[in-house]
Scaffold this active site. Structure first.
Site, PDB file in Angstrom:
ATOM      1  N   GLN B 127       0.835  -1.192   0.000  1.00  0.00           N
ATOM      2  CA  GLN B 127       0.000   0.000   0.000  1.00  0.00           C
ATOM      3  C   GLN B 127       0.873   1.246   0.000  1.00  0.00           C
ATOM      4  O   GLN B 127       1.623   1.476   0.951  1.00  0.00           O
ATOM      5  CB  GLN B 127      -0.888  -0.052   1.248  1.00  0.00           C
ATOM      6  CG  GLN B 127      -1.612   1.222   1.581  1.00  0.00           C
ATOM      7  CD  GLN B 127      -2.288   1.129   2.942  1.00  0.00           C
ATOM      8  OE1 GLN B 127      -3.422   0.702   3.059  1.00  0.00           O
ATOM      9  NE2 GLN B 127      -1.582   1.523   3.974  1.00  0.00           N
ATOM     10  N   GLY B 128       0.819   2.027  -1.053  1.00  0.00           N
ATOM     11  CA  GLY B 128       1.649   3.232  -1.147  1.00  0.00           C
ATOM     12  C   GLY B 128       0.914   4.455  -0.650  1.00  0.00           C
ATOM     13  O   GLY B 128       0.443   5.269  -1.452  1.00  0.00           O
ATOM     14  N   TYR B 129       0.788   4.575   0.651  1.00  0.00           N
ATOM     15  CA  TYR B 129       0.061   5.707   1.248  1.00  0.00           C
ATOM     16  C   TYR B 129       0.993   6.666   1.987  1.00  0.00           C
ATOM     17  O   TYR B 129       1.178   7.804   1.585  1.00  0.00           O
ATOM     18  CB  TYR B 129      -0.994   5.196   2.246  1.00  0.00           C
ATOM     19  CG  TYR B 129      -2.289   4.672   1.631  1.00  0.00           C
ATOM     20  CD1 TYR B 129      -2.440   4.487   0.258  1.00  0.00           C
ATOM     21  CD2 TYR B 129      -3.373   4.359   2.442  1.00  0.00           C
ATOM     22  CE1 TYR B 129      -3.628   3.998  -0.279  1.00  0.00           C
ATOM     23  CE2 TYR B 129      -4.565   3.876   1.910  1.00  0.00           C
ATOM     24  CZ  TYR B 129      -4.680   3.702   0.554  1.00  0.00           C
ATOM     25  OH  TYR B 129      -5.859   3.224   0.035  1.00  0.00           O
ATOM     26  N   SER B 130       1.557   6.194   3.115  1.00  0.00           N
ATOM     27  CA  SER B 130       2.293   7.100   4.007  1.00  0.00           C
ATOM     28  C   SER B 130       3.544   7.658   3.336  1.00  0.00           C
ATOM     29  O   SER B 130       4.213   6.976   2.562  1.00  0.00           O
ATOM     30  CB  SER B 130       2.716   6.357   5.277  1.00  0.00           C
ATOM     31  OG  SER B 130       1.592   5.983   6.007  1.00  0.00           O
ATOM     32  N   SER B 162       4.528  -1.585   4.241  1.00  0.00           N
ATOM     33  CA  SER B 162       4.620  -2.984   4.675  1.00  0.00           C
ATOM     34  C   SER B 162       4.760  -3.874   3.455  1.00  0.00           C
ATOM     35  O   SER B 162       4.099  -3.654   2.443  1.00  0.00           O
ATOM     36  CB  SER B 162       3.348  -3.398   5.419  1.00  0.00           C
ATOM     37  OG  SER B 162       3.099  -2.508   6.471  1.00  0.00           O
ATOM     38  N   GLU B 245     -11.695  -1.816   5.606  1.00  0.00           N
ATOM     39  CA  GLU B 245     -10.849  -2.353   6.670  1.00  0.00           C
ATOM     40  C   GLU B 245     -11.739  -3.141   7.603  1.00  0.00           C
ATOM     41  O   GLU B 245     -12.716  -2.645   8.139  1.00  0.00           O
ATOM     42  CB  GLU B 245     -10.140  -1.213   7.429  1.00  0.00           C
ATOM     43  CG  GLU B 245      -8.869  -0.796   6.740  1.00  0.00           C
ATOM     44  CD  GLU B 245      -8.013   0.107   7.615  1.00  0.00           C
ATOM     45  OE1 GLU B 245      -8.583   0.958   8.307  1.00  0.00           O
ATOM     46  OE2 GLU B 245      -6.779  -0.030   7.568  1.00  0.00           O
ATOM     47  N   SER B 377      -2.238   3.981  16.121  1.00  0.00           N
ATOM     48  CA  SER B 377      -1.512   3.589  17.335  1.00  0.00           C
ATOM     49  C   SER B 377      -2.447   3.534  18.535  1.00  0.00           C
ATOM     50  O   SER B 377      -3.539   4.088  18.509  1.00  0.00           O
ATOM     51  CB  SER B 377      -0.387   4.585  17.610  1.00  0.00           C
ATOM     52  OG  SER B 377      -0.942   5.799  18.083  1.00  0.00           O
ATOM     53  N   ASN B 378      -2.004   2.874  19.581  1.00  0.00           N
ATOM     54  CA  ASN B 378      -2.871   2.727  20.748  1.00  0.00           C
ATOM     55  C   ASN B 378      -3.217   4.062  21.399  1.00  0.00           C
ATOM     56  O   ASN B 378      -4.301   4.206  21.964  1.00  0.00           O
ATOM     57  CB  ASN B 378      -2.253   1.758  21.759  1.00  0.00           C
ATOM     58  CG  ASN B 378      -2.536   0.307  21.369  1.00  0.00           C
ATOM     59  OD1 ASN B 378      -3.201   0.060  20.364  1.00  0.00           O
ATOM     60  ND2 ASN B 378      -2.054  -0.627  22.150  1.00  0.00           N
TER      61      ASN B 378
END
Lengths: 365, 407
Positions: B127-130, B162, B245, B377-378
């Site tokens: 996935q080329g997002y960030s 990833s 998702e 993130s948490n």
């Protein structure tokens, strides 16, 4: 598959909660907490009209014939209101014992009175209850002797149901000769602890228990699940109060709930507490319908709710700042209700150890 | 309260049990983090697709099983595979994100070319997002693509990508309309990771493997037809992807399986000849975890019931990622403690072989930390729980920023 409460259960829950909200405002709770006897005749009689007393009593004895899941729904509402009502002992464990272990004649004698609220039975466990304190009792020729400390739901009891070491239970009238009681206000002013001494008191053994130890465990497990449900309600009250407080209290020009420090405390609470509600439902349903899982889930649910609620009680009190530590808000009634539920009928360490034994994980299994 | 499965699902359950009894021995090992599927995994995946345990709702014309979406059926499948500790099939961004996106907005050619091979594990996507300058602020992507002679020419950089080091293809969010507004200037392209000018540099993580990458684009040429939906529609397509998702409904099954493995580990591991399960300190930790797993299983049943009734579970759903990753970490923590010093030798076997048990637990232990950081993130989760779940006020905004919580 449908995992949740039925429409009838939700309606019962709603009516119970609105009754308690109406009849037990904070000033009334304070007034009842001062003597600390865990009982109020007008509250008790009002709950009778809602059908609380006969909840699990079979219909032929004047009850509704429902199960432990329904009892858990009621217990959560009672814990949520910190209601001084001898529910777990007198309205769940005692009728269950009579249903499972009493002769027809004994059932005829006691169950209708339990369902109407006239007979209030306190349940006293000896050794295998897993509670600290003194617990010894023996029955010989219809005479009960011994001493049991820390009996819950007993201040207003008309009878005691005393479990003997072999798992059999004997019923004795509270006003019989040879019975002396001492009611102690407990740290939880909504429920006292009673010490009772029997000196050759006339008692009758419940006569139909085929496997008495198993029957006794069933009563103990139901009591543990119901206390866990009570804890769920109490912890939810504390969390709701802390969230409401965090939306109102202003410091440094902001409501404190906008600070991540406070927000994260409350997010942590809901993250650990919300799954507990499903756990209580599951364990209660297991008592009613999943025999294989009944004991294990009862032990784990009593233990897990005690651990989670201790954190929730501490964190939500902290979130209230100094006011949480004072008597003024009354938040401490719920804090102490959670303390009480943790220790009676076996603390978390004891309950987990029983869970280990069930799975053959201990040396002496 | 009715925990019994209807006849339809009982039949499905029996069918899965029979499948596992016949084929279960071919399953690859469960757990251990992310790597390119080996041949054993690919063979297994094809078997799952054939029987409808993977790609279940994908139309048959695109290589799937063609069943109607059914959250209860998915839960039965996940439950049975979890119980048997059998690998439940590939989960990757191609399968969970790109495939549903193409099915919704792709052309027939795109669906035919990519859906089948992706669900079978033959094409791995990243996935080329960030980008280095925008993690949460996705719409601010600066990697640009210009149309020249029938090709998109891509220049820029992505990060935290990833699986890019072993992926075959990328779905890329890039800026094609620089004169338009932030959200309207984006497009969504599908490109080969072997394109000339594309440079992937693995970011080695604490597990010793490279789960993420930096990806650099220097005049990378992508055929014009490889755009999804059209110019300037990238933001819309990216949101279609996010919508898909998946709710983490299968996770209680995974936790149960992990707990079962942990029980076996404590029964098997010994100190001075005494099994750890007979030592009260270890046993009590195990029991506490068992209690928590029972609670999350019940919670999951609640979520499942509500999903089947199309009820929004609200805060009950929002706590799942945070609570689940924390419990997962405590499960693997007890495992590494049970392994003790004997579990310290650690060699990750790379992408083509199975790791030994100790290495798998150690990777899970570290990977669980990664899971707390990735996918929202948490701390972001705790903001979401507090603000959307408990309705607490937001932090005051700093002028000029827009936060996008990725729950």
């Amino acid at each position: 598959m449908e995992f949740g409460l039925s429409l009838e259960q939700r309606q019962f829950d709603d009516s119970l909660r609105s009754f308690l909200k109406d009849r037990l405002p904070m000033d009334r709770l304070r007034a009842l907490a001062e003597p600390g006897m865990g009982f109020d005749p007008s509250l008790w009689n009002g709950l009778a009209e809602l059908g609380l007393h006969g909840l699990i009593v079979p219909e032929r004895f004047g009850g509704a014939g429902l199960g432990i899941l329904d009892a858990a729904v009621a217990a959560e509402a009672l814990g949520n209101a910190a209601a001084p009502v001898p529910f777990a002992g007198s309205l769940v464990m005692a009728p269950l014992a009579f249903i499972d272990s009493a002769t027809e004649a004994q059932q005829d004698e006691y169950l209708p009175g339990i369902a109407s609220g006239e007979i209030r039975v306190a349940v006293a466990f000896s050794g295998f209850g897993g509670q600290t304190g003194t617990a010894r009792a023996s029955l010989e020729d219809g005479r009960l002797s011994g001493r049991i400390t820390g009996v819950m739901d007993a201040a207003s009891a008309t009878h005691f149901l005393v479990y003997l070491p072999d798992g059999h239970a004997a019923v004795v009238a509270a006003d019989a000769t040879g019975v002396s009681t001492k009611v102690n206000r407990s740290i939880d002013r909504t429920r006292p602890m009673t010490d009772v001494t029997f000196d050759a008191a006339p008692a009758e053994r419940l006569g139909a228990a085929n496997a008495p130890l198993v029957a006794a465990q069933t009563v103990l497990d139901a009591g543990r699940v119901v206390l866990a449900a009570d804890t769920m309600g109490a912890a939810q009250h504390m969390l709701d109060a802390a969230v409401a407080f965090a939306k109102e209290r202003v410091q440094f020009g902001r409501v404190i709930g906008s600070f991540q420090g406070v927000k994260y405390m409350l997010s942590d609470c809901v993250t650990v507490l919300e799954p507990c509600r499903g756990m209580v439902w599951y364990a209660a349903h297991a008592q009613d319908a999943i025999q294989d899982e009944a004991r294990l889930t009862a032990c784990h649910t009593k233990a897990h709710l005690a651990e989670v609620a201790r954190d929730v009680a501490r964190i939500t009190t902290e979130a209230h700042g100094g006011m949480g530590f004072t008597d003024l808000l009354g938040l401490h009634y719920w804090f102490k209700r959670i303390m009480f539920n943790r220790q009676v009928l076996g603390g978390p360490e004891r309950c987990r150890e029983e869970a280990a034994q069930l799975q053959g994980w201990t040396l002496h299994a | 309260m009715d925990l019994a499965l209807s006849e339809e699902y009982q039949a499905l359950q029996a069918e899965i049990r029979a499948f596992i009894a016949t084929h279960g021995h071919k399953s690859p090992k469960v757990g251990g983090g992310r790597k390119r599927p080996d041949q054993k995994t690919l063979d297994w995946q094809k078997l799952l697709v054939e029987h409808g345990y993977a790609g279940r709702t994908i139309p048959q014309e695109y290589g799937g099983f063609g069943a109607k979406p059914d959250v209860m059926a998915s839960a039965v499948i996940a439950g049975e595979f979890g119980r048997a500790n059998v690998y439940a099939g590939l989960t990757n961004q191609g399968i969970s994100m790109l495939v549903p996106t193409l099915l919704e907005v792709g052309t027939d050619e795109q669906k035919k070319a990519y859906v089948g091979p992706t669900i079978r594990g033959d094409i791995i996507w990243c996935q080329g997002y960030s980008e280095p300058g925008n993690g949460s602020d996705l719409a601010n992507a600066q990697t640009k693509a210009e149309l020249k002679d029938g090709f998109w020419v891509v220049n820029g950089q992505k990060i935290w990508t990833s699986s890019a080091h072993y992926a075959d293809m990328m779905f890329l969010l890039c800026r094609t309309e620089p004169e338009k507004s932030k959200h309207e200037g984006l497009s969504y392209l599908l490109l080969s990771m072997n394109s000339p000018g594309l440079d992937r540099r693995p970011l080695k993580t604490m597990t010793g493997r490279s789960e993420f990458n930096e990806v650099f684009f220097t005049d990378v040429k992508v055929p014009e037809t490889q755009i999804v939906l059209g110019r300037g529609k990238g933001w819309y397509v990216a949101n279609v992807t996010l919508k898909h998702e998946r709710l983490m409904i299968g996770d209680a099954g995974k936790m149960t399986a992990r707990l079962e493995q942990l029980i076996k580990l404590l029964q098997k591991s010994e100190i001075d000849g005494v099994p750890l399960i007979r030592i009260s300190e270890y046993r009590d930790r195990l029991l506490r975890l068992q209690g928590e797993v029972i609670a999350w299983k019940a919670h999951n049943l609640r979520l499942l019931t509500e999903a089947a009734q199309d009820v929004d579970s609200g805060v009950k759903r929002m706590i799942v990622k945070y609570g689940g990753t924390m419990l997962g970490f405590r499960l693997s923590s007890l495992a590494v403690d049970a392994l003790g010093a004997a579990g310290l030798p650690y060699e990750s076997a790379g992408e083509d072989a199975e790791d030994d048990d100790a290495t798998t637990w150690n990777i899970d232990y570290m990977y669980d930390v990664g899971l707390m950081i990735g996918g929202g993130s948490n701390n972001i989760q705790k903001n979401i729980i507090g603000e959307r779940g408990l309705d607490l006020p937001r932090e005051p905004k700093v002028q000029g920023t827009v936060a996008i919580g990725r729950g």
